[in-house]
Design an enzyme around this catalytic site. Sequence first.
Site, short mmCIF file in Angstrom:
data_model
loop_
_atom_site.label_atom_id
_atom_site.label_comp_id
_atom_site.label_asym_id
_atom_site.label_seq_id
_atom_site.Cartn_x
_atom_site.Cartn_y
_atom_site.Cartn_z
N TRP A 127 0.77 -1.09 0.12
CA TRP A 127 -0.05 -0.02 -0.23
C TRP A 127 1.04 1.33 0.21
O TRP A 127 1.71 1.22 0.80
CB TRP A 127 -0.76 -0.02 1.30
CG TRP A 127 -1.80 0.80 1.29
CD1 TRP A 127 -2.55 1.60 0.35
CD2 TRP A 127 -2.01 1.92 2.53
NE1 TRP A 127 -3.47 2.67 0.74
CE2 TRP A 127 -3.06 2.84 2.14
CE3 TRP A 127 -1.52 2.02 3.81
CZ2 TRP A 127 -3.53 3.85 3.04
CZ3 TRP A 127 -1.99 2.94 4.89
CH2 TRP A 127 -2.95 3.77 4.05
N ASP A 208 -0.43 -5.92 9.22
CA ASP A 208 -1.64 -4.72 9.03
C ASP A 208 -2.79 -5.74 8.43
O ASP A 208 -2.57 -6.13 7.65
CB ASP A 208 -1.07 -4.06 7.75
CG ASP A 208 -2.21 -2.92 7.36
OD1 ASP A 208 -3.06 -2.81 8.10
OD2 ASP A 208 -1.70 -2.01 6.39
N ALA A 210 -6.11 -4.64 7.49
CA ALA A 210 -7.17 -3.57 6.90
C ALA A 210 -8.53 -4.25 6.48
O ALA A 210 -9.35 -3.60 6.39
CB ALA A 210 -6.48 -2.74 6.25
N LYS A 243 -13.31 -0.73 6.61
CA LYS A 243 -13.93 -1.47 5.48
C LYS A 243 -14.87 -2.32 6.06
O LYS A 243 -16.16 -2.35 5.54
CB LYS A 243 -12.88 -2.15 4.59
CG LYS A 243 -11.97 -1.45 3.65
CD LYS A 243 -10.97 -0.61 4.26
CE LYS A 243 -10.21 0.29 3.11
NZ LYS A 243 -9.32 1.23 3.65
C1 LMR Z 1 -6.99 2.27 -0.40
O1 LMR Z 1 -5.80 1.48 -0.80
O2 LMR Z 1 -7.49 2.65 -1.58
C2 LMR Z 1 -7.62 2.54 0.84
O3 LMR Z 1 -7.01 1.88 1.92
C3 LMR Z 1 -7.93 4.08 0.99
C4 LMR Z 1 -6.60 4.71 1.23
O4 LMR Z 1 -6.43 5.48 2.03
O5 LMR Z 1 -5.38 4.60 0.46
#
Ligand code: LMR
Length: 394
Positions: A127, A208, A210, A243
């Site tokens: 991410w 993590d 999420a 989420k």
């Molecule tokens: C994403 O990866 O789209 C979500 O986790 C929102 C974000 O904050 O990036």
Amino acid sequence: MFEKLQPAPADKILALIGLFRADPRKDKVDLGVGVYKDGNGGTPVMRAVREAEQRLYKEQSTKTYLGLAGDTGFNAAMAKLVFGDSADASRIRAAQAPGGSGALRLVAELLKRSRPDATVWVSDPTWPNHIPMMRGAGLQVKEYPYFDAATGGVRFDDMLAALKQVPAGDVVLLHGCCHNPTGANLAAAQWQAVTELLLERQLLPFVDLAYQGFGEGLDADAEGLRIVAAKAPEMVVAASCSKNFAVYRDRVGAAMIVAKDGAQADIALSNMLSAARSIYSMPPDHGAAAVRIVLEDDALRADWQVELEEMRTRMLRLRVELADALRLQSNSNRFDFVAHHRGMFSRLGLTPQQVERLRVEHGIYMVDDSRINVAGLPEGKITELAKAIVSVLD
Ligand code: LMR
């Protein structure tokens, strides 16, 4: 004062929100930011959360401060949701945080205090916000191999080989489930192997989590984390409710510590909370209070699980539909991995130029690394979408 500043670069995921909103085309498709959407393209408040909010509205008699750790009932319920009922609670501590991102930052601050010279190893890719977030806390970041763009799977042997070279004392950040951005995840046996390696190399696991409940199910999505927790003397976790409870803007998450014993866990928690005090002091209450009500009430919890399961199975169905449509349109199986991936995302393997063409020519929005949000796939129009994707391939 500000004349020397240059404009900060926009976050590439969040920038898509603005671009999409400004696009006047009626048939535009948003596969960008990781927000769950239902068949009508909306992101409704979940039924159980709505009911919990109504109870809060009727029953909450004060809004005085709760303290640095936020809602302790929420923290206890989240620790159970994440670690399961059989975990040794005496070594686990949790602190409510402003979203999964706030939890990541709190953990990073704790790592900076306890292992100031440690490097945090993140998957390649990860991410995008993981990296600035760790660096923002003063930590070094390096990558280990993870995604195989050719097959859509995990480069597991390369991952293990790289982790074998990591110096003792460093930290390894793992996506608990639903890998963001790739959708390619570790199987249980792979979690076992990674756990053994981390213990052997004296590396600290940092998970993590999420998207718990968005992949294989609530417990199945925590299986990897629980495999680590069953063996590792110490670990850290950042969990998000954005989420799975759809409370995105309310900012609900939890930073968690597993320590060697209760006394060390208390000391680690006190450091995390003192870091929180110096950043934002106390977390926002509303969303966490609603989540706590849902998790503590049998009927609300059952209803939440039903709705979460509907969301999860809808994403699975859309995955299969897209994979089928892409196979038909491209006359190849190069996109079959979409059906095997889990969670909200898959990375299609398009170039940034192809992604740009989809946006400009077809009003289809995805992150420039070709990550798609599966929940945004347009019901009944997946064939058209697949045609558009295939049209930019050459
Ligand atoms: C994403 O990866 O789209 C979500 O986790 C929102 C974000 O904050 O990036």
